[in-house]
Design an enzyme around this catalytic site. Structure first.
Site, PDB file in Angstrom:
ATOM      1  N   HIS A  93       0.625   4.409   4.445  1.00 59.03           N
ATOM      2  CA  HIS A  93      -0.057   5.041   3.318  1.00 59.03           C
ATOM      3  C   HIS A  93       0.392   6.495   3.165  1.00 59.03           C
ATOM      4  CE1 HIS A  93      -3.698   2.051   3.503  1.00 59.03           C
ATOM      5  NE2 HIS A  93      -2.530   1.451   3.375  1.00 59.03           N
TER       6      HIS A  93
ATOM      7  N   SER B 138       0.799  -1.221   0.000  1.00 57.14           N
ATOM      8  CA  SER B 138       0.000   0.000   0.000  1.00 57.14           C
ATOM      9  C   SER B 138       0.833   1.272   0.000  1.00 57.14           C
ATOM     10  CB  SER B 138      -0.945   0.008   1.209  1.00 57.14           C
ATOM     11  OG  SER B 138      -1.847  -1.066   1.141  1.00 57.14           O
TER      12      SER B 138
END
Length: 212
Positions: free
Chosen positions: A179, A128
């Site tokens: 993230h 991610s």
């Protein structure tokens, strides 16, 4: 830009790095499930997940290996789908080797940010951070290289980023730090790459002026 109409053969030929990353995801997941379980802490640690556990220091190589490990099939499918659809065009735009370095850099930066910002003990894995770096590249281009990004693509990327960060906050056990780190890292690396390419082109132009 994000509509994938290629056949599998065409996709592999056009986007070899992205295709290779997805294959690595699948092979690592298969190996983890064969060994134990991709949701088992011991298996995750043995295969190279990042962690912060009492009395143990994570090895530096985990910053890279954890990018290719996923916790459960849902995690694997979500990230691999994002790669398949959204990462491929970036590889086509900047070239395979630049894309490979960019992807790894964003993933590592995301993991560094996660390790630095976590105040609790954790085990982390997934692509991610690198994927959010890909989103950051498109966002950077939508602001500074508008000639490369059409309006629809710009709106799609902005929607994905907003929804993605909201989901990262709301959904439990999602590494918001990775993230955000990958995203910010992606913006920084995009700026550095743009500066490098610009200076390289200017250097070549100056050399050409002396050719008689």
């Amino acid at each position: 830009m994000f509509l994938r109409r290629e056949s599998l053969k065409q996709y592999i030929r056009l986007y070899p790095v992205t295709a290779t990353i997805i294959v690595i995801h699948l092979l690592v997941m298969a190996a983890m499930e064969w060994y134990g379980s991709s949701k088992d802490s011991v298996t995750l640690l043995r295969f190279g997940a990042m962690f912060d556990l009492p009395g143990i220091e994570p090895e530096p190589w985990r910053l890279v290996t954890s990018i290719f490990i996923h916790i459960g099939f849902e995690h694997l499918l979500f990230n691999s789908f994002a790669l398949y659809v959204f990462a491929a065009p970036l590889e086509g735009m900047i070239g395979s080797w630049r894309y490979a370095l960019y992807y790894l850099a964003c993933g590592v930066i995301g993991n560094v940010a996660s390790a630095w910002l976590h105040s609790d003990h954790y085990i982390g894995a997934g692509a991610s951070g690198a994927i959010y770096g890909v989103y950051a590249a498109y966002l950077y281009m939508s602001v500074f290289r508008k000639d490369l990004i059409d309006y629809q693509t710009k709106q799609t990327v902005r929607t994905i980023v907003i929804v993605g960060f909201i989901s990262s906050i709301i959904i439990p056990n999602v590494d918001l730090y990775a993230h955000a780190g990958g995203f910010v890292g992606g913006l920084a690396v995009s700026a550095l790459m743009t500066l490098f390419i610009k200076r390289r082109r200017e250097g070549k132009s100056e050399e050409e002026q002396f050719i008689v």
